[in-house]
Design an enzyme around this catalytic site. Structure first.
Site, PDB file in Angstrom:
ATOM      1  N   ARG A 154       5.029   5.037   0.905  1.00 17.24           N
ATOM      2  CA  ARG A 154       4.807   4.355   2.179  1.00 17.24           C
ATOM      3  C   ARG A 154       6.130   3.852   2.748  1.00 17.24           C
ATOM      4  O   ARG A 154       6.360   3.877   3.950  1.00 17.24           O
ATOM      5  CB  ARG A 154       3.809   3.215   1.980  1.00 17.24           C
ATOM      6  CG  ARG A 154       3.401   2.543   3.274  1.00 17.24           C
ATOM      7  CD  ARG A 154       2.173   1.687   3.089  1.00 17.24           C
ATOM      8  NE  ARG A 154       2.441   0.521   2.257  1.00 17.24           N
ATOM      9  CZ  ARG A 154       1.492  -0.303   1.805  1.00 17.24           C
ATOM     10  NH1 ARG A 154       0.220  -0.080   2.087  1.00 17.24           N
ATOM     11  NH2 ARG A 154       1.802  -1.343   1.067  1.00 17.24           N
ATOM     12  N   LYS A 256       4.909  -0.627   7.524  1.00 13.00           N
ATOM     13  CA  LYS A 256       5.089  -2.029   7.145  1.00 13.00           C
ATOM     14  C   LYS A 256       6.464  -2.532   7.589  1.00 13.00           C
ATOM     15  O   LYS A 256       7.297  -2.947   6.777  1.00 13.00           O
ATOM     16  CB  LYS A 256       4.910  -2.165   5.624  1.00 13.00           C
ATOM     17  CG  LYS A 256       3.930  -3.277   5.229  1.00 13.00           C
ATOM     18  CD  LYS A 256       3.590  -3.203   3.756  1.00 13.00           C
ATOM     19  CE  LYS A 256       3.045  -4.497   3.239  1.00 13.00           C
ATOM     20  NZ  LYS A 256       1.679  -4.822   3.669  1.00 13.00           N
ATOM     21  N   GLU A 292      -7.609  -4.633  12.033  1.00 16.47           N
ATOM     22  CA  GLU A 292      -7.428  -5.247  10.719  1.00 16.47           C
ATOM     23  C   GLU A 292      -7.047  -6.710  10.904  1.00 16.47           C
ATOM     24  O   GLU A 292      -6.939  -7.203  12.025  1.00 16.47           O
ATOM     25  CB  GLU A 292      -6.368  -4.501   9.910  1.00 16.47           C
ATOM     26  CG  GLU A 292      -5.006  -4.440  10.578  1.00 16.47           C
ATOM     27  CD  GLU A 292      -3.967  -3.714   9.733  1.00 16.47           C
ATOM     28  OE1 GLU A 292      -3.979  -3.900   8.504  1.00 16.47           O
ATOM     29  OE2 GLU A 292      -3.147  -2.988  10.306  1.00 16.47           O
TER      30      GLU A 292
HETATM   31  C1  LIG Z   1       0.333  -4.788   3.510  1.00 20.44           C
HETATM   32  C2  LIG Z   1      -0.730  -4.769   4.528  1.00 20.44           C
HETATM   33  C3  LIG Z   1      -2.051  -4.368   4.235  1.00 20.44           C
HETATM   34  C4  LIG Z   1      -2.528  -4.092   2.837  1.00 20.44           C
HETATM   35  O1  LIG Z   1      -1.885  -3.043   2.194  1.00 20.44           O
HETATM   36  P1  LIG Z   1      -1.970  -2.922   0.602  1.00 20.44           P
HETATM   37  O2  LIG Z   1      -1.217  -1.682   0.299  1.00 20.44           O
HETATM   38  O3  LIG Z   1      -3.412  -2.804   0.266  1.00 20.44           O
HETATM   39  O4  LIG Z   1      -1.368  -4.139   0.039  1.00 20.44           O
HETATM   40  C5  LIG Z   1      -2.967  -4.287   5.269  1.00 20.44           C
HETATM   41  N1  LIG Z   1      -2.616  -4.611   6.529  1.00 20.44           N
HETATM   42  C6  LIG Z   1      -1.375  -5.019   6.852  1.00 20.44           C
HETATM   43  C7  LIG Z   1      -1.068  -5.358   8.265  1.00 20.44           C
HETATM   44  C8  LIG Z   1      -0.404  -5.103   5.861  1.00 20.44           C
HETATM   45  O5  LIG Z   1       0.828  -5.527   6.179  1.00 20.44           O
END
Ligand SMILES: *Cc1c(COP(=O)(O)O)cnc(C)c1O
Length: 409
Positions: A154, A256, A292
């Site tokens: 990722r 991210k 989300e």
């Molecule tokens: C990090 C994150 C997640 C969750 O990702 P994981 O890989 O399950 O920890 C979901 N939404 C956002 C906006 C994030 O920054």
């Protein structure tokens, strides 16, 4: 690895041992370097004047490794998601000279790092983060990571979007393991929490005009954590924000990047001041479909059907989300990745959130346009079953039939 030749903005020919992929990254870096050259008037042999390169923190003597098995004064029963500084961090850098290839990563004492005031990350937000957890094993010594290669991939995907070179999957996972071992006295006892790991990838080199930075730093630090929400394992209360959005089609919601998070602070603080746990965002085009929460994904359950918004660039593809989809499917639920509307939400039996930090968090209420909707929580809910299934694997309490965990000995 063949020798390739890169030319700088000033026409100086810079020899560099590059592979094809690294060369493409070096081109990205090269365009960033032009800005640096314009102001630095750098020489062709050293791309960045030494005094402008970000300094590595004090390096770790091989003998200076923490061998203690416990963190001493820590109150393991009251760990929240606060920052408890640990002993060591991992640092690795890469500049144009390195053709987009990271090397020479090292552990050093945890502490402040020095950055140029004109570094890419400070001026233009060129940065990514990751989040993962290491758990102490119940049966014997050692620790486990959960799908760390997924975090590495990722980061690589995000790096492409943010015009940055990224460490290889092997480098990333090895660095995470080293960081855990160096800070092993900070890994909470079984059941009390985990050592949270925060990998960062930042444009650390100086740049004035808008362009990718000429140097990058990959860094991992660690902190022992308990529950993310102050409610702990208790159900959370969300509020839908229909005037502010965290992502838009074509934007960076799917990676991210650090730039996605400061803009959600205000709605998050407003929600908290009204007694909500966090904000649930809607899509920015129709303002009808769930996306989300600020830092976790969302699921709705109706009958035997578990649905979650499909990831099409505006939602962060969570590793917990992906794992929960698989676990739910294995348990006979029909899992749908699709558009999930406000109506689907109102009609749902259960709602829950997923993420490394929150794990699987049941949602008790969602408030939308002043109206509060209630959902099932507690024993015998789908979210509780999935929480147990996931954490049993992560904590080493159940056999990992999927090969998701990676051991650190
Ligand atoms: C990090 C994150 C997640 C969750 O990702 P994981 O890989 O399950 O920890 C979901 N939404 C956002 C906006 C994030 O920054």
């Amino acid at each position: 690895m063949g020798m390739a030749v890169l030319s700088s903005a000033k026409g100086a020919v810079l020899p560099c041992a590059c592979s094809g992929r690294a060369l493409a990254l070096a081109r990205v870096l090269g365009s960033g370097l032009r800005g640096a050259f314009a102001t630095a008037g750098g020489s062709s042999s050293s791309l960045l004047p030494r005094r402008w390169a970000s300094s590595l923190p004090q390096q770790l003597e091989p003998a200076d490794r923490s061998d203690e098995e416990s963190g001493g004064e820590i109150d393991w029963d009251n760990l929240g998601f606060g920052l408890t500084p640990t002993d060591y961090m991992y640092v690795m850098r890469c500049s144009l000279e390195d053709c987009g290839v990271f090397s020479g990563g090292k552990l050093s004492r945890y502490g402040n790092i020095e950055l140029s005031p004109s570094s890419g990350v400070l001026n233009y937000g060129q940065g990514l983060f990751e989040g993962m957890k290491a758990h102490r094993r119940p049966d014997r010594a050692g620790y486990t990571l959960f799908r760390p290669e997924e975090n590495a991939r990722r980061m690589q995907h995000g790096a492409e979007r943010m015009c940055m070179p990224a460490p290889s999957v092997e480098q990333f996972v090895d660095a995470v393991k080293q960081t855990v071992l160096a800070n092993r006295r900070w890994v909470p006892p079984q059941g009390k929490g985990a050592l949270y790991l925060r990998p960062l990838l930042i444009g650390s080199g100086p740049i004035l005009g808008l362009a990718p930075a000429p140097e990058y730093t990959f860094l991992i630090y660690a902190a022992p954590v308990g529950n993310y929400f102050k409610e702990g394992l208790a159900p959370i209360n969300l509020v839908i924000e229909d005037g502010i959005h965290r992502a838009m089609p074509g934007g960076t919601g799917g990676v991210k990047t650090i730039t996605n998070y400061a803009p959600v602070l205000k709605p998050q603080m407003d929600a908290k001041s009204k007694g909500f746990t966090d904000v649930l965002y809607l899509d920015s085009v129709h303002k009808r479909y769930l996306e989300e929460v600020s830092s976790c994904n969302v699921f709705v359950v109706k009958g035997g059907v578990v649905a979650t918004p499909a990831t099409r660039g505006t939602i962060l593809p969570g590793i917990t989300r992906k794992s929960v989809i698989e676990l739910a499917t294995d348990r006979g639920y029909k899992v749908e990745e699709r558009l999930v509307s406000i109506d689907d939400l109102m009609d749902a039996d259960e709602v829950f959130c997923t993420g490394t930090a929150v794990v699987v968090a049941p949602v008790s209420t969602v408030t939308y346009q002043g109206q509060k909707y209630d959902f099932r929580t507690g024993p015998d809910t789908v979210s509780q079953k999935l929480h147990t299934a996931l954490t049993s694997i992560q904590m080493g309490l159940a056999e990992d039939k999927k090969g998701w965990t990676v051991a650190i000995d």
